[in-house]
Design an enzyme around this catalytic site. Structure first.
Site, PDB file in Angstrom:
ATOM      1  N   HIS A  60       4.196  -1.198  -4.307  1.00 51.75           N
ATOM      2  CA  HIS A  60       3.617  -0.716  -4.772  1.00 51.75           C
ATOM      3  C   HIS A  60       2.586   0.396  -3.556  1.00 51.75           C
ATOM      4  CE1 HIS A  60      -1.051  -1.815  -3.344  1.00 51.75           C
ATOM      5  NE2 HIS A  60      -0.780  -2.093  -1.783  1.00 51.75           N
ATOM      6  N   CYS A 113      -1.028   2.439  -2.988  1.00 45.66           N
ATOM      7  CA  CYS A 113      -1.878   2.014  -2.409  1.00 45.66           C
ATOM      8  C   CYS A 113      -4.136   2.873  -2.522  1.00 45.66           C
ATOM      9  CB  CYS A 113      -2.286   2.416  -0.921  1.00 45.66           C
ATOM     10  SG  CYS A 113      -1.788   0.758   0.105  1.00 45.66           S
ATOM     11  N   HIS A 163     -11.199  -4.221   0.275  1.00 47.73           N
ATOM     12  CA  HIS A 163     -11.288  -3.551   1.663  1.00 47.73           C
ATOM     13  C   HIS A 163     -12.859  -4.446   1.437  1.00 47.73           C
ATOM     14  CE1 HIS A 163      -8.238  -1.443  -0.190  1.00 47.73           C
ATOM     15  NE2 HIS A 163      -8.024  -1.204   0.407  1.00 47.73           N
TER      16      HIS A 163
HETATM   17  N1  GLN Z   1       2.900  -5.083   1.428  1.00 41.95           N
HETATM   18  C1  GLN Z   1       2.527  -4.937   2.616  1.00 41.95           C
HETATM   19  C2  GLN Z   1       0.774  -5.534   2.959  1.00 41.95           C
HETATM   20  O1  GLN Z   1       0.731  -6.088   2.340  1.00 41.95           O
HETATM   21  C3  GLN Z   1       1.102  -3.028   1.956  1.00 41.95           C
HETATM   22  C4  GLN Z   1       0.084  -2.613   2.328  1.00 41.95           C
HETATM   23  C5  GLN Z   1      -0.227  -1.234   2.299  1.00 41.95           C
HETATM   24  O2  GLN Z   1       0.580  -0.596   1.022  1.00 41.95           O
HETATM   25  N2  GLN Z   1      -0.453  -0.868   2.894  1.00 41.95           N
HETATM   26  O3  GLN Z   1       0.313  -5.493   4.015  1.00 41.95           O
HETATM   27 ZN    ZN Z   2      -2.270  -1.170  -0.900  1.00 49.39          ZN
END
Ligand code: GLN
Ligand code: ZN
Length: 755
Positions: free
Chosen positions: A645, A647, A698
């Site tokens: 993932h 962000c 967010h």
């Molecule tokens: N797995 C993390 C979460 O869900 C990922 C957070 C992130 O990438 N900032 O909080």
């Molecule tokens: Zn994220």
């Protein structure tokens, strides 16, 4: 004679006093007068610290109630029109920073390659700029009254414009002719403060690759600014990298001094002949303002000796490499930190002590040192020696293991392993999932705090976590999500949690660094070889798995993110530390898959953040960063599906690199940037699976079923359904349950009707 210079000092306060004062004012629990009172105390205390340490050039205007770029916008009268009807100056200032009922906040972004975020100026060609000198003057007078003659810190005009956002015109620098006169007027006013005033213009923008146009504007700007008044001495400082192109331009302007970073900009050494030839003063940044390790005092002096073989000593000033804003304040409160490790560390207050010692030794030699200095020097040597040989740092097993890595590739290529995975996982089209965390409730935080303080037992704490997992799983099942998560209730923070379980990491009690406004982070300190003594997440994931028949995804933070959000060792290359962390994560992945976990997500939220400022260094960063991720994930069996993932949404220039990481599925933040980004994936023929966030976590807003349906239709216009996952755009830990529940429910419903 010894001359030393501090580019800037942390302002949040050694006990985060400014944070507390601001937040109390924002919550309407106190008046603005309290903020002013605290600020005054802090400024004086910070000047006192520097004065006591023997610093010659101390700043004013490095203080700020929120951010220095924002202050510069206010000083230049660059107030976006949506705020212009706010009359009260503090209200206006904080509305720009944080938004008001009527107007959205200005945006915020990272200051070069640091973790500090500044408020991005919004420039309009229609706006009238107008000097507002109040803050600058007040702070100067305050410092004079306190008893020092400070230099005045200002953001340089090119950096100011280059890091701004042009809202109604194409080329940012069209605004240059409108803003330069305001800078001139500003200097004109400053020249009235005293017979001689030193102004420090920060131009770190030139630590990046810059264009010839930017360089020519730099010349025009500082030609003009240096001729405003003979009462002003201008120093232009750059940092975080070399800025030799800018230095070569600046030597041909009328400025007095140039500040260069010799910690992160080795190439700066090449411009010394030109600086000497043009009789400029060099402010040589030798004390690391970005990292927390003690300096090798003697090595710093040798470096300065090397510099002074080209620059006359009377034209040399010794300095920090950048503002000390980027390191914690003081070691004074670290009573829990291992004493040996502590002896290897210097925060801002300790760093100014080092600066004074280095400059004293360099300018005046051994004989000039008093007993206190001599003691400090001896302690420095001792600490350096023990750091080299300490068993706490060096772990032969880890070092050998690094040497024996023979591949970082998965066994089968993606095209083949995905077939196996599809069979094993047996998921419907458009599988739904989340990014990992669920709301961190006040009860959860309280339990964690009480457990840490020893107020509740381990059993009790673990029961609380398990209860949370139960509820989390039950909820996800009830709305029909396909791939479930345990919710990450045991984690305070995605890096700290892992750091606390790994060997080679230490944690300070009070090592806060300002991130933005009143917010601070406390990065872990990686001091030694990293290894994983015990499994970190397996028990929790196993527990979650035992509660459902659905697939539960294992959740880890990737090596590059752990590295980029920590203070890292300076006694070995970053990539070595990164590989060590990677091996620890690999061990965890292996344990997870052996426990029957079929999907494992390795978050690389900070992968992009680590990119170097200079293009010439990008290749090598990408090489070891990708390699680290792959070392972690290549232990995965073909049937184990690896997710990652990220962000952010700015992938255009790094998409090939993302592909090279070879994760089976990537979830990314696209909900705010529309589908522009996805086109990039399509254009390069990205074959792997993608989960573009379908709604923005967010914001507290709950997206409707229709809205998400529409979003999915749009996604399907760009990418085939076989490649798509459906998920929110980031973890849910900052949201409330009553926002999360309906949002996810709507998301699943939208997918079902699309299917
Ligand atoms: N797995 C993390 C979460 O869900 C990922 C957070 C992130 O990438 N900032 O909080
Ligand atoms: Zn994220």
């Amino acid at each position: 004679m010894a001359k030393n210079w501090v580019i800037g000092f942390p302002r949040i306060g050694e006990q985060r006093e400014l944070k507390k004062a601001l937040e109390s004012y924002w919550a309407e629990k106190s008046r603005f007068g309290e903020v002013e009172k605290t600020s005054k105390i802090l400024k004086q205390r910070h000047w006192q610290y520097q004065q006591d340490a023997g610093i010659d050039y101390i700043s004013c205007n490095d203080f700020s109630l929120y951010d220095n770029m924002l202050d510069m916008s206010v000083s230049l009268g660059a107030i976006p029109s949506r705020f212009q009807d706010i009359e009260n100056e503090h209200e206006l200032y904080f509305a720009m920073a944080r938004g008001s009922k009527k107007a959205a906040a200005m945006s915020m972004t990272k200051w070069l390659n640091t973790n500090y975020h500044y408020i991005v100026p919004e420039l309009s060609i229609k706006d009238k700029y107008k000097l507002n000198i109040k803050k600058i003057k007040d702070e100067y007078l305050e410092a004079r009254e306190f008893g020092i003659k400070p230099k005045i810190n200002l953001i340089g005009i090119i950096t100011y414009i280059a890091l701004s956002k042009a809202i109604d015109f194409e080329d940012k620098f069209q605004i240059f002719d409108k803003i330069l006169p305001i800078y001139e007027e500003l200097l004109q006013e400053i020249s009235k403060f005293d017979k001689e005033v030193i102004v420090q213009f920060d131009e770190p923008y030139f630590a990046k690759d810059c264009t010839s146009k930017e360089l020519s504007l730099l010349k025009i700007a500082y030609d003009r600014l240096s001729s405003v008044s003979k009462h002003i001495k201008i120093a232009v400082v750059t940092y975080f990298e070399h800025s030799s192109e800018a230095a070569l331009v600046l030597v041909n302007t009328g400025i007095w001094a140039i500040g260069l970073d010799f910690v992160y900009g080795a190439k700066n050494i090449n411009v010394l002949p030109e600086i000497a030839k043009n009789n400029k003063v060099l402010i040589a940044g030798v004390i690391d303002g970005r990292n927390i390790w003690i300096s090798d005092i003697e090595k710093k002096v040798s470096l300065l000796n090397e510099i002074s073989s080209q620059i006359n000593k009377d034209r040399l000033i010794v300095s920090t490499s950048c503002s000390l804003l980027h390191v914690p304040f003081t070691l004074k409160y670290e009573d829990k930190l291992d004493n040996e490790i502590k002896s290897w560390i210097a925060f801002a207050v300790e760093k100014i002590g080092e600066l004074n010692l280095v400059s004293n030794l360099f300018f005046n030699g051994m004989n000039a040192l008093n007993d206190e200095d001599k003691k400090q020097l001896a302690a420095n040597k001792r600490a350096l020696h023990f750091r080299k040989v300490s068993k706490k740092i060096h772990n032969e097993e880890v070092k050998t293991r690094i040497g024996t890595i023979n591949t970082s590739n998965r066994k089968l290529p993606y095209s083949e392993r995905i077939k196996i995975q599809k069979k094993v996982l047996n998921l419907p089209v458009l599988p739904t999932t989340t990014i990992g965390s669920f709301p961190q409730t006040p009860e959860l935080r309280k339990a964690r705090r009480e457990y840490k303080n020893g107020d509740i037992s381990k059993e009790f704490y673990e029961k609380e976590i398990k209860n949370y997992i139960d509820e989390c799983i039950e909820f996800q099942e009830s709305i029909g999500l396909d791939v479930l998560v345990h919710g990450e209730p045991e984690r305070n923070d995605m890096v700290e949690y892992f750091g606390e379980m790994l060997d080679g990491f230490a944690f300070s009690k009070n090592g806060w660094v300002q991130s933005y406004g009143s917010r601070c982070v406390k990065p872990p300190l990686i001091f030694g070889d990293v290894s994983r003594p015990i499994a970190m997440t397996v028990e929790w994931i196993k527990y979650a798995k035992s509660k459902t028949k659905q697939i539960v995804k294992g959740m880890l933070t990737g090596p590059v993110t752990i590295l980029n959000w920590s203070f890292v060792r300076d006694d070995q290359p970053k990539e070595v530390t990164s590989m060590q962390i990677a091996l620890s994560i690999a061990d965890e992945i292996n344990d997870l898959q052996n426990a029957g976990v079929k999907i494992i997500q390795v978050d690389e939220a900070a992968f992009k953040e680590g990119y170097p400022l200079r293009n010439e260094n990008i290749k090598s960063y990408e090489k070891w960063a990708v390699e680290s991720f792959k070392i972690s994930t290549s232990v995965a069996k073909n049937k184990t599906q690896i997710h990652t993932h990220m962000c952010y949404s700015d992938f255009n220039d790094i998409i090939q690199t993302i592909e090279a990481m070879d994760a089976d599925v990537i979830t990314i933040e696209t909900s705010r940037s529309g589908n522009r980004l996805l086109k990039v994936f399509k254009e390069i023929g990205y074959k792997k699976e993608i989960g573009p966030g379908v709604y923005d976590i967010h914001s507290p807003r709950i997206p409707s079923v229709d809205e998400i349906k529409e979003q999915i239709v749009k996604l399907l216009e760009v990418l085939p359904k076989e490649q798509l996952w459906i998920n929110p755009d980031c973890g849910l830990k900052t949201r409330k349950w009553d926002e999360v529940k309906p949002s996810l429910k709507n998301m699943v419903e939208a997918v079902k009707s699309n299917r």
